[in-house]
Design a protein around this motif. Structure first.
Motif, PDB file in Angstrom:
ATOM      1  N   GLY A  46       1.029  -1.097  -0.154  1.00 37.98           N
ATOM      2  CA  GLY A  46      -0.057  -0.151  -0.377  1.00 37.98           C
ATOM      3  C   GLY A  46       0.843   1.350   0.487  1.00 37.98           C
ATOM      4  O   GLY A  46       2.766   0.980  -0.293  1.00 37.98           O
ATOM      5  N   ASP A  47       0.111   2.576  -0.193  1.00 43.11           N
ATOM      6  CA  ASP A  47       1.174   3.368   0.179  1.00 43.11           C
ATOM      7  C   ASP A  47       0.665   4.481   1.228  1.00 43.11           C
ATOM      8  O   ASP A  47       0.569   5.889   1.641  1.00 43.11           O
ATOM      9  CB  ASP A  47       0.724   4.462  -1.042  1.00 43.11           C
ATOM     10  CG  ASP A  47      -0.546   3.545  -1.385  1.00 43.11           C
ATOM     11  OD1 ASP A  47      -1.207   4.011  -2.955  1.00 43.11           O
ATOM     12  OD2 ASP A  47      -1.807   4.057  -1.017  1.00 43.11           O
ATOM     13  N   ASP A  48       0.592   4.207   2.618  1.00 38.98           N
ATOM     14  CA  ASP A  48       0.416   4.790   3.616  1.00 38.98           C
ATOM     15  C   ASP A  48       1.992   6.232   3.141  1.00 38.98           C
ATOM     16  O   ASP A  48       3.104   5.099   3.841  1.00 38.98           O
ATOM     17  CB  ASP A  48       0.577   4.298   4.846  1.00 38.98           C
ATOM     18  CG  ASP A  48       0.458   4.977   5.774  1.00 38.98           C
ATOM     19  OD1 ASP A  48      -0.333   6.026   6.069  1.00 38.98           O
ATOM     20  OD2 ASP A  48       1.383   4.483   6.517  1.00 38.98           O
ATOM     21  N   SER A  79      -3.267  -9.504  -1.759  1.00 33.12           N
ATOM     22  CA  SER A  79      -4.528 -10.377  -1.477  1.00 33.12           C
ATOM     23  C   SER A  79      -3.317 -10.665   0.116  1.00 33.12           C
ATOM     24  O   SER A  79      -2.032 -10.864  -0.232  1.00 33.12           O
ATOM     25  CB  SER A  79      -4.695 -11.557  -2.077  1.00 33.12           C
ATOM     26  OG  SER A  79      -3.607 -12.072  -1.989  1.00 33.12           O
ATOM     27  N   THR A  80      -3.450 -11.828   0.791  1.00 33.21           N
ATOM     28  CA  THR A  80      -2.941 -12.374   1.825  1.00 33.21           C
ATOM     29  C   THR A  80      -1.368 -13.815   1.037  1.00 33.21           C
ATOM     30  O   THR A  80      -0.918 -13.630   1.503  1.00 33.21           O
ATOM     31  CB  THR A  80      -3.483 -12.765   3.026  1.00 33.21           C
ATOM     32  OG1 THR A  80      -4.472 -12.260   3.764  1.00 33.21           O
ATOM     33  CG2 THR A  80      -2.731 -13.876   4.196  1.00 33.21           C
ATOM     34  N   GLY A  81      -2.608 -13.893   0.212  1.00 33.68           N
ATOM     35  CA  GLY A  81      -1.812 -15.476  -0.523  1.00 33.68           C
ATOM     36  C   GLY A  81      -0.503 -14.552  -1.040  1.00 33.68           C
ATOM     37  O   GLY A  81       0.103 -15.443  -1.099  1.00 33.68           O
ATOM     38  N   PRO A 106      -2.767  -3.688   5.065  1.00 33.14           N
ATOM     39  CA  PRO A 106      -4.299  -3.226   5.041  1.00 33.14           C
ATOM     40  C   PRO A 106      -4.736  -4.343   5.736  1.00 33.14           C
ATOM     41  O   PRO A 106      -4.296  -5.349   5.426  1.00 33.14           O
ATOM     42  CB  PRO A 106      -4.120  -2.931   3.312  1.00 33.14           C
ATOM     43  CG  PRO A 106      -3.105  -2.598   2.991  1.00 33.14           C
ATOM     44  CD  PRO A 106      -2.060  -3.200   3.687  1.00 33.14           C
ATOM     45  N   GLN A 107      -5.739  -3.307   5.987  1.00 26.03           N
ATOM     46  CA  GLN A 107      -6.729  -4.482   6.929  1.00 26.03           C
ATOM     47  C   GLN A 107      -7.320  -6.175   5.965  1.00 26.03           C
ATOM     48  O   GLN A 107      -7.474  -6.737   7.305  1.00 26.03           O
ATOM     49  CB  GLN A 107      -8.438  -3.617   7.036  1.00 26.03           C
ATOM     50  CG  GLN A 107      -7.893  -2.459   8.727  1.00 26.03           C
ATOM     51  CD  GLN A 107      -8.452  -2.535   9.504  1.00 26.03           C
ATOM     52  OE1 GLN A 107     -10.260  -2.390   9.045  1.00 26.03           O
ATOM     53  NE2 GLN A 107      -8.345  -1.982  10.451  1.00 26.03           N
ATOM     54  N   ASP A 110      -4.215 -10.551   6.764  1.00 25.05           N
ATOM     55  CA  ASP A 110      -3.751 -11.037   7.443  1.00 25.05           C
ATOM     56  C   ASP A 110      -2.481 -11.155   7.670  1.00 25.05           C
ATOM     57  O   ASP A 110      -1.789 -12.255   7.455  1.00 25.05           O
ATOM     58  CB  ASP A 110      -4.326 -13.289   7.799  1.00 25.05           C
ATOM     59  CG  ASP A 110      -4.144 -13.882   8.383  1.00 25.05           C
ATOM     60  OD1 ASP A 110      -3.220 -13.275   9.544  1.00 25.05           O
ATOM     61  OD2 ASP A 110      -4.300 -14.431   8.927  1.00 25.05           O
ATOM     62  N   GLU A 111      -2.084 -10.017   9.159  1.00 26.41           N
ATOM     63  CA  GLU A 111      -0.742 -10.020   8.931  1.00 26.41           C
ATOM     64  C   GLU A 111      -0.204 -11.127   9.187  1.00 26.41           C
ATOM     65  O   GLU A 111       1.135 -10.853   9.233  1.00 26.41           O
ATOM     66  CB  GLU A 111      -0.926  -8.634   9.560  1.00 26.41           C
ATOM     67  CG  GLU A 111       0.764  -8.199  10.652  1.00 26.41           C
ATOM     68  CD  GLU A 111      -0.178  -6.776  10.676  1.00 26.41           C
ATOM     69  OE1 GLU A 111       1.159  -5.941   9.888  1.00 26.41           O
ATOM     70  OE2 GLU A 111       0.450  -7.019  11.884  1.00 26.41           O
ATOM     71  N   ARG A 112      -0.819 -11.562  10.900  1.00 18.49           N
ATOM     72  CA  ARG A 112       0.050 -12.918  11.648  1.00 18.49           C
ATOM     73  C   ARG A 112       0.683 -13.608  10.458  1.00 18.49           C
ATOM     74  O   ARG A 112       1.345 -14.479  10.659  1.00 18.49           O
ATOM     75  CB  ARG A 112      -0.761 -12.948  12.823  1.00 18.49           C
ATOM     76  CG  ARG A 112      -0.433 -14.405  13.130  1.00 18.49           C
ATOM     77  CD  ARG A 112       0.652 -14.476  14.020  1.00 18.49           C
ATOM     78  NE  ARG A 112       1.318 -13.266  14.658  1.00 18.49           N
ATOM     79  CZ  ARG A 112       1.991 -12.562  14.651  1.00 18.49           C
ATOM     80  NH1 ARG A 112       3.360 -13.022  14.812  1.00 18.49           N
ATOM     81  NH2 ARG A 112       2.145 -11.343  15.566  1.00 18.49           N
ATOM     82  N   ALA A 113      -0.376 -14.288   9.444  1.00 14.18           N
ATOM     83  CA  ALA A 113      -0.070 -15.134   8.483  1.00 14.18           C
ATOM     84  C   ALA A 113       0.870 -14.535   7.669  1.00 14.18           C
ATOM     85  O   ALA A 113       2.257 -15.538   7.156  1.00 14.18           O
ATOM     86  CB  ALA A 113      -1.152 -15.571   7.459  1.00 14.18           C
ATOM     87  N   ALA A 114       1.181 -13.473   7.382  1.00 11.98           N
ATOM     88  CA  ALA A 114       1.867 -12.940   6.625  1.00 11.98           C
ATOM     89  C   ALA A 114       4.010 -13.055   7.361  1.00 11.98           C
ATOM     90  O   ALA A 114       4.645 -13.223   7.451  1.00 11.98           O
ATOM     91  CB  ALA A 114       2.510 -11.752   5.616  1.00 11.98           C
TER      92      ALA A 114
END
Lengths: 289, 289
Positions: A46-48, A79-81, A106-107, A110-114
């Motif tokens: 993303g571009d925060d 995507s998470t994948g 981004p919301q 799944d940050e934990r999976a990443a």
């Protein structure tokens, strides 16, 4: 930790500079031995603008310390994948020694999976479940960078957590919880406080060491501080404001970190240190991968 | 948690019985669906009589709940490498759903390395680094059995940890630390105390919930207990003595676990529950492995 009216300022900026100098020497030694530089892969989804600034700052510090950085910018729609595939690729790439996934993602991701797609041997930002347990159990592994920076700051100012009471305000997986774990592993008696804590001021008043990691400007007031306590402000709110009401707390604390120039600079210096550590470990004793 | 002179006894023995009944129903359902029973592999290194008794007790409870157990006894001279090979074999064996390595192993064995050879999907005793982090972060995973049993006991007696203060005495990797992590994940304000805690009685006096996990008979005295507090005694010392001076503490506590018949029975019931959970997860939605 004496009870004086003028607290010692814990100068993280100066400490980080000398710490980065040592890391740069070790990075140069790595390059002499192996013919290549330690390499940190950064991933930004993303571009925060604030996140982009943080990543750029980390890349600049890497360069100045003789560490290569390789950046992978991904669109906000990733995507998470897709993100996991990118991180697995970096985990498998022998040219990459450390991996940093800029938080937050981004919301919809799944940050934990990443995070868990990061090989623990390359988790130089200390975000995986493996790194967390290693911190808690005092095992070999990488520290979460801000918690690791806080412990190095305490060490530099000869504040031994052993036998002291510590109150940590905040319990995020990469800040509050790991700093509690590290302080406990160093024999402090640790209380972890949060939004559901019934009487926070009273809890803080018991602490020899206070770590504020809430992300709310000037949330911790001066009269919560036990005279002579060590106050670590890990907050960084808009306008360069910490989580501690500095002007009040400095009147009671024995030592205190300013914002900016306290904990912040230590965070990046731990990231660089651990990237070089990872490079040496992956290179093995004979300097070959 | 009212301040009465007669504490409620938390009856872990009865609760575990009904808990095991439910697990036995689920084990029977698993057998109907897949044609085989859930299977727990137990590994015992050396011939410590207490450990042998514990393992036998677990096997008996498995059998009565319709869970197969497969035991691997190893000589006291087993090396870390040999033990890891055995555990890796069980981790890879599709007939085995859960693995229990009886603690403690002989001193020359690296227990942490042996625990880490357990596939997290089969870590029904909740001893791996993965399981610890999952408990801390509130993620899917297996609880360490005694800490998980303590939380189930609190739930059964409608003691919601949220917003309460908890003091955990002890910080072992399979008891004190994970019970602290679980209580924090359930929104208690948790203080973890240990041998380096400066004033333990005062710390305990602040607690709405006290968990004693030190392994020293009657170490926690009655006058340390805040009137009305919930007192969980996870100690089990020779002669059926807990870590809490029960006769004193019962006069002040609101609720208290007896020893025996409090926490102890819950530990095995969580082991059985999680073995059946593991079997279902490994079998997948269509009931085939």
């Amino acid at each position: 930790m004496t009870d004086t009216s003028q607290a010692v300022l814990m100068n993280g900026a100066d400490l980080a500079r000398s710490h980065v100098d040592r890391t740069a020497d070790r990075a140069a030694e790595f390059e002499r031995r192996t013919g290549r530089r330690p390499c940190l892969a950064t991933v930004l989804v993303g571009d925060d603008p604030a996140s982009a600034t943080y990543v750029r700052m980390k890349q600049n510090r890497c360069r100045r310390a003789g560490i290569d950085s390789r950046h992978t910018p991904l669109p906000a729609t990733t995507s998470t994948g897709e993100l996991i595939d990118v991180i697995r690729g970096l985990s498998a790439d022998p040219e990459v020694h450390g991996i940093l996934l800029q938080h937050p993602v981004p919301q919809h991701v799944d940050e934990r999976a990443a995070f868990e797609a990061i090989d623990p041997a390359k988790d130089v930002d200390g975000v995986t479940m493996h790194s967390f347990a290693a911190m808690a159990f005092g095992l070999d592994g990488f520290d979460s960078c801000t918690p690791g920076g806080i412990l190095r700051l305490l060490d530099a100012y000869d504040v031994d957590p052993a036998g002291r009471t510590a109150v940590v305000i905040g319990r995020s997986p990469i800040l509050g919880r790991p700093v509690s774990a590290l302080l406990l592993a160093r024999d402090a008696t640790v209380t972890t406080c949060h939004s559901r804590t019934p009487d926070l001021p009273s809890a803080v008043r018991t602490a020899d060491i206070v770590v504020a990691a809430v992300g709310r400007p000037e949330f911790v007031r001066g009269d919560w501080i036990k005279p002579g306590a060590v106050v670590i402000d890990a907050g960084y709110n808009p306008g360069n404001v910490g989580d501690v009401a500095f002007d009040e707390a400095v009147e009671r604390a024995g030592m205190i970190t300013p914002v900016p120039g306290g904990v912040g600079p230590m965070t990046i210096s731990v990231l660089l240190e651990q990237t070089v550590d990872a490079a040496f470990r992956q290179a093995g004793p004979d300097g070959t991968s």
